[in-house]
Design a protein around this motif. Structure first.
Motif, PDB file in Angstrom:
ATOM      1  N   PRO A  48       0.802  -1.227   0.000  1.00 57.74           N
ATOM      2  CA  PRO A  48       0.000   0.000   0.000  1.00 57.74           C
ATOM      3  C   PRO A  48       0.837   1.279   0.000  1.00 57.74           C
ATOM      4  CG  PRO A  48      -0.130  -1.083   2.129  1.00 57.74           C
ATOM      5  CD  PRO A  48       0.644  -1.987   1.227  1.00 57.74           C
ATOM      6  N   SER A  49       2.104   1.183   0.342  1.00 50.09           N
ATOM      7  CA  SER A  49       2.942   2.389   0.371  1.00 50.09           C
ATOM      8  C   SER A  49       3.577   2.698  -0.984  1.00 50.09           C
ATOM      9  CB  SER A  49       4.040   2.222   1.420  1.00 50.09           C
ATOM     10  OG  SER A  49       4.887   1.148   1.057  1.00 50.09           O
ATOM     11  N   LEU A  50       3.326   1.881  -1.979  1.00 50.76           N
ATOM     12  CA  LEU A  50       3.933   2.093  -3.293  1.00 50.76           C
ATOM     13  C   LEU A  50       3.545   3.442  -3.916  1.00 50.76           C
ATOM     14  CD1 LEU A  50       5.816   0.710  -5.319  1.00 50.76           C
ATOM     15  CD2 LEU A  50       3.790  -0.225  -6.421  1.00 50.76           C
ATOM     16  N   PRO A  51       2.275   3.866  -3.874  1.00 47.07           N
ATOM     17  CA  PRO A  51       1.957   5.198  -4.422  1.00 47.07           C
ATOM     18  C   PRO A  51       2.656   6.331  -3.673  1.00 47.07           C
ATOM     19  CG  PRO A  51      -0.039   3.908  -4.169  1.00 47.07           C
ATOM     20  CD  PRO A  51       1.063   3.147  -3.516  1.00 47.07           C
ATOM     21  N   ALA A  52       2.844   6.167  -2.367  1.00 51.89           N
ATOM     22  CA  ALA A  52       3.535   7.213  -1.603  1.00 51.89           C
ATOM     23  C   ALA A  52       4.998   7.298  -2.023  1.00 51.89           C
ATOM     24  CB  ALA A  52       3.430   6.928  -0.108  1.00 51.89           C
ATOM     25  N   LEU A  53       5.603   6.168  -2.349  1.00 53.56           N
ATOM     26  CA  LEU A  53       6.981   6.175  -2.824  1.00 53.56           C
ATOM     27  C   LEU A  53       7.104   6.884  -4.176  1.00 53.56           C
ATOM     28  CD1 LEU A  53       8.065   2.533  -1.878  1.00 53.56           C
ATOM     29  CD2 LEU A  53       8.654   4.666  -0.707  1.00 53.56           C
TER      30      LEU A  53
ATOM     31  N   LEU B 299       2.719  10.258  -4.768  1.00 57.10           N
ATOM     32  CA  LEU B 299       1.292  10.551  -4.774  1.00 57.10           C
ATOM     33  C   LEU B 299       0.758  10.600  -3.348  1.00 57.10           C
ATOM     34  CD1 LEU B 299       0.032   8.162  -7.599  1.00 57.10           C
ATOM     35  CD2 LEU B 299       0.083  10.644  -7.673  1.00 57.10           C
ATOM     36  N   PRO B 300      -0.044  11.590  -3.015  1.00 55.19           N
ATOM     37  CA  PRO B 300      -0.683  11.572  -1.700  1.00 55.19           C
ATOM     38  C   PRO B 300      -1.655  10.391  -1.601  1.00 55.19           C
ATOM     39  CG  PRO B 300      -1.109  13.648  -2.849  1.00 55.19           C
ATOM     40  CD  PRO B 300      -0.348  12.774  -3.765  1.00 55.19           C
ATOM     41  N   TYR B 301      -1.921   9.950  -0.387  1.00 48.41           N
ATOM     42  CA  TYR B 301      -2.736   8.755  -0.164  1.00 48.41           C
ATOM     43  C   TYR B 301      -4.123   8.894  -0.797  1.00 48.41           C
ATOM     44  CZ  TYR B 301      -5.255   5.031   2.188  1.00 48.41           C
ATOM     45  OH  TYR B 301      -6.022   3.942   2.448  1.00 48.41           O
ATOM     46  N   LEU B 302      -4.815  10.008  -0.562  1.00 50.23           N
ATOM     47  CA  LEU B 302      -6.167  10.182  -1.074  1.00 50.23           C
ATOM     48  C   LEU B 302      -6.187  10.191  -2.602  1.00 50.23           C
ATOM     49  CD1 LEU B 302      -9.119  10.587  -0.376  1.00 50.23           C
ATOM     50  CD2 LEU B 302      -8.707  13.045  -0.367  1.00 50.23           C
ATOM     51  N   ALA B 303      -5.253  10.871  -3.213  1.00 46.93           N
ATOM     52  CA  ALA B 303      -5.190  10.908  -4.680  1.00 46.93           C
ATOM     53  C   ALA B 303      -4.880   9.529  -5.247  1.00 46.93           C
ATOM     54  CB  ALA B 303      -4.134  11.909  -5.133  1.00 46.93           C
TER      55      ALA B 303
ATOM     56  N   ALA C 165      -7.213   7.539  -7.829  1.00 41.80           N
ATOM     57  CA  ALA C 165      -6.712   7.370  -9.191  1.00 41.80           C
ATOM     58  C   ALA C 165      -6.375   5.925  -9.535  1.00 41.80           C
ATOM     59  CB  ALA C 165      -5.474   8.234  -9.388  1.00 41.80           C
ATOM     60  N   LEU C 166      -5.882   5.161  -8.581  1.00 40.52           N
ATOM     61  CA  LEU C 166      -5.465   3.796  -8.891  1.00 40.52           C
ATOM     62  C   LEU C 166      -6.595   2.897  -9.388  1.00 40.52           C
ATOM     63  CD1 LEU C 166      -2.779   3.011  -6.188  1.00 40.52           C
ATOM     64  CD2 LEU C 166      -2.460   3.374  -8.623  1.00 40.52           C
ATOM     65  N   PRO C 167      -7.799   2.958  -8.875  1.00 41.60           N
ATOM     66  CA  PRO C 167      -8.868   2.141  -9.458  1.00 41.60           C
ATOM     67  C   PRO C 167      -9.264   2.579 -10.872  1.00 41.60           C
ATOM     68  CG  PRO C 167      -9.424   2.725  -7.216  1.00 41.60           C
ATOM     69  CD  PRO C 167      -8.230   3.522  -7.583  1.00 41.60           C
ATOM     70  N   MET C 168      -8.953   3.812 -11.230  1.00 40.18           N
ATOM     71  CA  MET C 168      -9.287   4.284 -12.563  1.00 40.18           C
ATOM     72  C   MET C 168      -8.410   3.636 -13.629  1.00 40.18           C
ATOM     73  SD  MET C 168     -11.369   6.134 -14.163  1.00 40.18           S
ATOM     74  CE  MET C 168     -12.041   7.391 -13.126  1.00 40.18           C
ATOM     75  N   ILE C 169      -7.189   3.272 -13.289  1.00 34.57           N
ATOM     76  CA  ILE C 169      -6.274   2.669 -14.268  1.00 34.57           C
ATOM     77  C   ILE C 169      -6.823   1.339 -14.798  1.00 34.57           C
ATOM     78  CG2 ILE C 169      -3.951   1.725 -14.594  1.00 34.57           C
ATOM     79  CD1 ILE C 169      -3.022   3.882 -12.563  1.00 34.57           C
ATOM     80  N   PRO C 170      -7.194   0.380 -13.930  1.00 32.00           N
ATOM     81  CA  PRO C 170      -7.752  -0.861 -14.484  1.00 32.00           C
ATOM     82  C   PRO C 170      -9.096  -0.653 -15.170  1.00 32.00           C
ATOM     83  CG  PRO C 170      -7.662  -0.982 -12.090  1.00 32.00           C
ATOM     84  CD  PRO C 170      -6.991   0.273 -12.498  1.00 32.00           C
ATOM     85  N   ALA C 171      -9.884   0.325 -14.722  1.00 36.82           N
ATOM     86  CA  ALA C 171     -11.179   0.574 -15.370  1.00 36.82           C
ATOM     87  C   ALA C 171     -10.983   1.057 -16.801  1.00 36.82           C
ATOM     88  CB  ALA C 171     -11.976   1.585 -14.559  1.00 36.82           C
ATOM     89  N   VAL C 172     -10.071   1.987 -17.000  1.00 34.14           N
ATOM     90  CA  VAL C 172      -9.795   2.492 -18.345  1.00 34.14           C
ATOM     91  C   VAL C 172      -9.172   1.399 -19.202  1.00 34.14           C
ATOM     92  CG1 VAL C 172      -8.356   4.126 -19.642  1.00 34.14           C
ATOM     93  CG2 VAL C 172      -9.631   4.898 -17.640  1.00 34.14           C
TER      94      VAL C 172
END
Length: 100
Positions: free
Chosen positions: A59-64, A67-71, A75-82
């Protein structure tokens, strides 16, 4: 009411035992998924198992990545949806054109 000289009506009658080669000649033969179908299956597996699994395990991969946690969680669920939407449209255009 019109009938021909033999007394038969001009209506279609389905005869299951008929082996006339013209019947069903325009129907394509079912051959399975094809390559585009298997790509779609792979993307579905990636979207429903791979990406959520990666978010769950690291779960800390986006922070690395900065990206802020909320963003990241928005945003991450949007990638597989698109990705799933694009691949689904790509595979269906081939199916409707008769490709593959």
């Amino acid at each position: 009411m019109s009938s021909d000289t033999t007394g038969q009506d001009d209506t279609y009658v389905h005869r299951p035992g008929n082996t006339d080669p013209v019947v069903g000649a325009n129907e394509p033969e079912a051959t399975g998924f094809g390559s585009r179908g298997w790509v779609l299956v792979g993307v579905v597996a990636l979207c429903f198992v791979g990406i959520p699994g990666a978010i769950y395990l690291v779960p800390s991969l986006p922070a690395l990545a900065g990206l802020p946690y909320l963003a990241a969680m928005l945003a991450l669920p949007m990638i597989p949806a698109v990705l799933l939407g694009l691949v689904a449209v790509w595979s269906m255009t081939a199916a409707t054109r008769g490709g593959d």
